[in-house]
Design a protein around this motif. Structure first.
Motif, mmCIF file in Angstrom:
data_model
loop_
_atom_site.group_PDB
_atom_site.id
_atom_site.type_symbol
_atom_site.label_atom_id
_atom_site.label_comp_id
_atom_site.label_asym_id
_atom_site.label_seq_id
_atom_site.Cartn_x
_atom_site.Cartn_y
_atom_site.Cartn_z
ATOM 1 N N ALA A 1 34.472 31.822 41.495
ATOM 2 C CA ALA A 1 33.516 31.910 42.601
ATOM 3 C C ALA A 1 33.452 30.610 43.388
ATOM 4 C CB ALA A 1 32.131 32.270 42.060
ATOM 5 N N PHE A 2 33.510 29.487 42.694
ATOM 6 C CA PHE A 2 33.446 28.182 43.371
ATOM 7 C C PHE A 2 34.642 27.992 44.303
ATOM 8 C CE2 PHE A 2 34.287 23.601 43.577
ATOM 9 C CZ PHE A 2 33.053 23.138 44.029
ATOM 10 N N PHE B 1 32.722 31.191 37.137
ATOM 11 C CA PHE B 1 32.190 30.091 37.939
ATOM 12 C C PHE B 1 33.316 29.402 38.702
ATOM 13 C CE2 PHE B 1 31.426 25.524 38.397
ATOM 14 C CZ PHE B 1 30.314 25.559 39.246
ATOM 15 N N VAL C 1 25.353 38.092 48.210
ATOM 16 C CA VAL C 1 26.410 37.121 47.931
ATOM 17 C C VAL C 1 27.712 37.902 47.812
ATOM 18 C CG1 VAL C 1 24.955 35.400 46.791
ATOM 19 C CG2 VAL C 1 25.948 37.263 45.447
ATOM 20 N N ALA D 1 30.748 35.750 43.432
ATOM 21 C CA ALA D 1 29.480 35.093 43.120
ATOM 22 C C ALA D 1 28.562 36.033 42.347
ATOM 23 C CB ALA D 1 28.807 34.608 44.400
ATOM 24 N N SER D 2 28.499 37.309 42.757
ATOM 25 C CA SER D 2 27.640 38.258 42.041
ATOM 26 C C SER D 2 28.147 38.483 40.620
ATOM 27 C CB SER D 2 27.558 39.588 42.803
ATOM 28 O OG SER D 2 28.824 40.215 42.885
ATOM 29 N N MET E 1 27.426 30.424 47.122
ATOM 30 C CA MET E 1 27.144 30.857 45.758
ATOM 31 C C MET E 1 25.737 31.412 45.598
ATOM 32 S SD MET E 1 29.674 30.357 43.533
ATOM 33 C CE MET E 1 28.880 30.031 41.948
ATOM 34 N N TRP F 1 26.935 35.384 38.638
ATOM 35 C CA TRP F 1 25.503 35.401 38.355
ATOM 36 C C TRP F 1 25.131 36.512 37.375
ATOM 37 C CZ3 TRP F 1 23.187 31.182 38.985
ATOM 38 C CH2 TRP F 1 23.428 30.354 40.081
ATOM 39 N N GLU G 1 34.488 31.719 47.007
ATOM 40 C CA GLU G 1 33.318 32.182 47.748
ATOM 41 C C GLU G 1 32.821 31.108 48.719
ATOM 42 O OE1 GLU G 1 32.272 35.041 47.987
ATOM 43 O OE2 GLU G 1 32.077 36.117 46.098
#
Length: 284
Positions: A195-196, A192, A44, A48-49, A202, A52, A199
């Motif tokens: 990334a949303f 979040f 990813v 995103a990484s 996800m 997570w 990226e």
């Protein structure tokens, strides 16, 4: 005759009491040093990484908080210092994960370990903390192709320095478990959104990617940041930030062993200088 014996016993007790947080600091640095490898192995993007990494750690950190706090006083919840720690760590991960994918693992981490400079500077400017001395060591190999990643690494160091000071301040009114959970929850919320928005995807696309994200969340974040929070409750922030140079040594070693990234002679000498600096700067 009893006074010297009592003084010696007190010094011995103090030394024993300092060993556990010092060991936690070293173990935390090594655990965090493995995170660039997991970033590279996760399929990813960097944002995103980063999300997570903190999101998957929340269940473990929540369980740790419940066990550690038990039925005792919960302490101050979401203090200003804890909120600042979450904001600073969000900036730290934002730039560090960018650095990891734009330059070598060793460079990204070595530049990120400029944190001691910012700990001392911000500690003096914001908290009026006195600087008693110490050694700051750093090693890197500049490459034009990785200049952007190196710049991201320096930005990481600035935010990591702020994170150190915020954690040390927050530990005065909250346990390590509560602080780590609260700061991680704030960081996960912020990342979040990032990334949303930035990226294209996800979710990882392979078992290797899932395993890398879980390892990063459970080993590097839950283990590394948790141990760091424990240590910062007992050790000075300036000295603790020096020991985090060990994270750079660990990252360079993992990069060489797992990713095949070479370690230059300059970087190897820098690693020795780091160890020497930590020895000189250690609390007496």
């Amino acid at each position: 005759m009893d006074i010297p014996l009592d003084a010696e016993a007190n010094r011995a007790a103090t030394a024993r009491g300092a060993f556990a947080p010092f060991a936690a600091l070293i173990a935390g640095a090594v655990a965090m040093g493995a995170s660039p490898i997991f970033v590279r192995l996760a399929d990813v993007g960097p944002f995103a990484s980063a999300f997570w990494r903190v999101a998957l750690a929340l269940p473990l950190l929540y369980a740790w908080m419940r066990v550690a706090d038990g039925n005792g006083p919960a302490g101050e919840r979401f203090s200003k210092a804890a909120i600042l720690a979450g904001l600073a760590f969000s900036g730290d991960l934002f730039f560090w994960h960018l650095a990891i994918v734009h330059t070598s693992v060793a460079n990204a981490t070595f530049f990120a370990t400029t944190a001691p400079i910012w700990v001392v500077l911000f500690g003096w400017l914001l908290l009026r903390q006195k600087v008693t001395g110490g050694v700051l060591a750093q090693s890197f190999e500049l490459r034009p192709a990785g200049a952007l990643g190196d710049a991201f690494g320096i930005a990481t160091g600035v935010f990591f320095g702020l994170y150190f000071l915020a954690v040390q301040a927050a530990r005065k009114s909250a346990s390590a478990a509560r602080l780590t959970f609260e700061a991680t929850l704030m960081t996960a919320t912020i990342l979040f959104v990032v990334a949303f928005l930035l990226e294209p995807a996800m979710l990882p696309h392979s078992l290797r990617g899932i395993a890398a994200l879980l390892a990063m969340a459970w080993i590097s974040h839950s283990g590394g940041q948790g141990l760091l929070s424990i240590a910062l409750g007992r050790l000075p922030a300036a000295f603790s930030s020096l020991v985090i140079f060990l994270e750079a040594i660990a990252a360079a070693g993992f990069g060489y062993l797992i990713l095949g990234e070479p370690v230059s002679r300059v970087q190897a000498l820098g690693g020795l200088a780091i160890l020497a600096g930590i020895f000189v700067a250690r609390p007496r």
